[in-house]
Design an enzyme around this catalytic site. Structure first.
Site, PDB file in Angstrom:
ATOM      1  N   ASP A 137       0.865  -1.191   0.000  1.00 30.19           N
ATOM      2  CA  ASP A 137       0.000   0.000   0.000  1.00 30.19           C
ATOM      3  C   ASP A 137       0.893   1.229   0.000  1.00 30.19           C
ATOM      4  O   ASP A 137       1.780   1.352   0.849  1.00 30.19           O
ATOM      5  CB  ASP A 137      -0.910  -0.013   1.238  1.00 30.19           C
ATOM      6  CG  ASP A 137      -1.866  -1.196   1.196  1.00 30.19           C
ATOM      7  OD1 ASP A 137      -2.397  -1.498   0.112  1.00 30.19           O
ATOM      8  OD2 ASP A 137      -2.065  -1.843   2.239  1.00 30.19           O
ATOM      9  N   ASP A 173       5.427   1.202  -7.834  1.00 34.33           N
ATOM     10  CA  ASP A 173       5.282   2.193  -8.910  1.00 34.33           C
ATOM     11  C   ASP A 173       5.257   3.603  -8.331  1.00 34.33           C
ATOM     12  O   ASP A 173       4.975   4.548  -9.051  1.00 34.33           O
ATOM     13  CB  ASP A 173       3.961   1.931  -9.652  1.00 34.33           C
ATOM     14  CG  ASP A 173       2.781   1.959  -8.694  1.00 34.33           C
ATOM     15  OD1 ASP A 173       2.889   1.370  -7.600  1.00 34.33           O
ATOM     16  OD2 ASP A 173       1.752   2.583  -9.016  1.00 34.33           O
ATOM     17  N   GLU A 214       0.025  -4.187 -10.398  1.00 31.93           N
ATOM     18  CA  GLU A 214       0.994  -3.666 -11.378  1.00 31.93           C
ATOM     19  C   GLU A 214       0.301  -3.335 -12.700  1.00 31.93           C
ATOM     20  O   GLU A 214       0.594  -2.305 -13.324  1.00 31.93           O
ATOM     21  CB  GLU A 214       2.105  -4.683 -11.628  1.00 31.93           C
ATOM     22  CG  GLU A 214       3.092  -4.188 -12.678  1.00 31.93           C
ATOM     23  CD  GLU A 214       4.234  -5.167 -12.903  1.00 31.93           C
ATOM     24  OE1 GLU A 214       5.305  -4.934 -12.338  1.00 31.93           O
ATOM     25  OE2 GLU A 214       4.043  -6.152 -13.645  1.00 31.93           O
TER      26      GLU A 214
HETATM   27  C1  LIG Z   1      -1.607  -2.521  -3.215  1.00 33.47           C
HETATM   28  S1  LIG Z   1      -1.945  -4.180  -2.735  1.00 33.47           S
HETATM   29  C2  LIG Z   1      -0.882  -5.132  -3.808  1.00 33.47           C
HETATM   30  C3  LIG Z   1      -1.267  -6.574  -3.873  1.00 33.47           C
HETATM   31  C4  LIG Z   1      -0.392  -7.464  -4.768  1.00 33.47           C
HETATM   32  N1  LIG Z   1       0.962  -7.595  -4.231  1.00 33.47           N
HETATM   33  C5  LIG Z   1      -0.346  -6.931  -6.185  1.00 33.47           C
HETATM   34  O1  LIG Z   1       0.734  -6.457  -6.601  1.00 33.47           O
HETATM   35  O2  LIG Z   1      -1.382  -6.997  -6.864  1.00 33.47           O
HETATM   36  C6  LIG Z   1      -1.104  -4.296  -1.153  1.00 33.47           C
HETATM   37  C7  LIG Z   1      -1.488  -5.535  -0.361  1.00 33.47           C
HETATM   38  O3  LIG Z   1      -0.756  -5.577   0.861  1.00 33.47           O
HETATM   39  C8  LIG Z   1      -1.598  -6.131   1.848  1.00 33.47           C
HETATM   40  N2  LIG Z   1      -1.126  -5.714   3.186  1.00 33.47           N
HETATM   41  C9  LIG Z   1      -1.210  -4.486   3.747  1.00 33.47           C
HETATM   42  N3  LIG Z   1      -0.703  -4.491   4.995  1.00 33.47           N
HETATM   43  C10 LIG Z   1      -0.274  -5.759   5.220  1.00 33.47           C
HETATM   44  C11 LIG Z   1       0.321  -6.400   6.337  1.00 33.47           C
HETATM   45  N4  LIG Z   1       0.600  -5.744   7.466  1.00 33.47           N
HETATM   46  N5  LIG Z   1       0.601  -7.728   6.235  1.00 33.47           N
HETATM   47  C12 LIG Z   1       0.342  -8.398   5.084  1.00 33.47           C
HETATM   48  N6  LIG Z   1      -0.230  -7.836   4.000  1.00 33.47           N
HETATM   49  C13 LIG Z   1      -0.533  -6.544   4.066  1.00 33.47           C
HETATM   50  C14 LIG Z   1      -2.979  -5.561   1.524  1.00 33.47           C
HETATM   51  O4  LIG Z   1      -4.031  -6.346   2.060  1.00 33.47           O
HETATM   52  C15 LIG Z   1      -2.962  -5.569  -0.001  1.00 33.47           C
HETATM   53  O5  LIG Z   1      -3.540  -6.727  -0.539  1.00 33.47           O
END
Ligand SMILES: C[S@@+](CC[C@H](N)C(=O)[O-])C[C@H]1O[C@@H](n2cnc3c(N)ncnc32)[C@H](O)[C@@H]1O
Length: 232
Positions: A137, A173, A214
């Site tokens: 995120d 990104d 992505e």
């Molecule tokens: C922007 S999304 C990207 C998902 C995937 N990696 C992609 O590139 O499509 C970020 C992901 O990180 C996960 N996330 C956020 N905080 C986290 C944490 N503390 N532990 C594990 N996952 C987490 C969110 O639930 C989310 O699915």
């Protein structure tokens, strides 16, 4: 009486999120498959983490925040002799992964559906051969940067669980997050960045399948960076 607070080990985690309600077949697959694959953090971690898997594995890798699991499923299929632990607290992301596993089960995969810091704190020292964190995120506003997953305390967690020579791969990104990660990893004594030229961080990782997030970034004209750090 004090209300029970959800357990979390960092200030930067805001709980498991739900999107749209799961369809009945998704909910059914989750109820059937997830309990079998979930890592049990209530029991102590096995001294040899490789025994978490029902098949013999030579290494254990971790992907944190796998989203819909595009990369994780692809990678675990590509490396059957490695064990993978995937972490995703977003319920609908986990449901996507479970749907893929319902079609193509992977014996070398285990899952954690909550904050990655809980799993990191459970893992034995020097037990992990690689950590992937793709498109975390972004928290683009400066006042929210402290919520970013990459932080001194989480790099300490990585350093403890990673074997010497293990790789930490980070893709994003968002330029300010890429710079943020470079600065944090350079300041951390346990990590080396070995890039020689911009080609190193502009070129996707080997056999890179892309991820859902992505694809969105590329459609919107943002340029990803693919960083690799080595645990010294
Ligand atoms: C922007 S999304 C990207 C998902 C995937 N990696 C992609 O590139 O499509 C970020 C992901 O990180 C996960 N996330 C956020 N905080 C986290 C944490 N503390 N532990 C594990 N996952 C987490 C969110 O639930 C989310 O699915």
């Amino acid at each position: 009486m004090t209300a029970e607070r959800p357990s979390r080990s960092t200030e930067a985690f805001f709980g498991r999120r739900h999107g749209k309600p799961l369809r009945p077949h998704q909910a059914g697959a989750m109820a059937r498959i997830l309990p079998e694959l979930k890592v049990d953090l209530k029991s102590p971690a096995p001294a040899d983490l490789k025994t978490l898997f029902p098949v013999p594995v030579e290494a254990v890798r971790l992907e944190i925040g796998f989203g819909g699991g595009e990369h994780l499923h692809h990678e675990a299929n590509r490396f059957p002799s490695a064990g993978f632990i995937g972490v995703e607290p977003f319920v609908n992301g986990m449901a996507k992964m479970i749907a893929k596993l319902d079609e193509t089960p992977l014996p070398n995969l285990r899952l954690h559906d909550d904050d990655a810091t809980q799993l990191l704190d459970w893992l034995p020292d020097a037990s992990i051969d690689g950590i992937d964190r793709f498109y975390p995120d972004p928290w683009p506003k400066k006042r929210h940067w402290k919520r970013r997953f990459v932080s001194e305390v989480n790099l300490d967690r990585f350093a403890r669980v990673m074997k010497p020579g293990a790789r930490f791969r980070f893709a994003s990104d968002i330029d300010t997050y890429v710079n943020w990660t470079l600065l944090h990893c350079r300041a951390h004594e346990a990590f080396d960045w070995q890039a020689q030229s911009p080609l190193d961080w502009r070129t996707p990782y080997e056999a890179w399948p892309g991820t859902r997030y992505e694809a969105k970034a590329l459609r919107e004209g943002r340029v990803p960076a693919y960083l690799t750090f080595i645990r010294k």
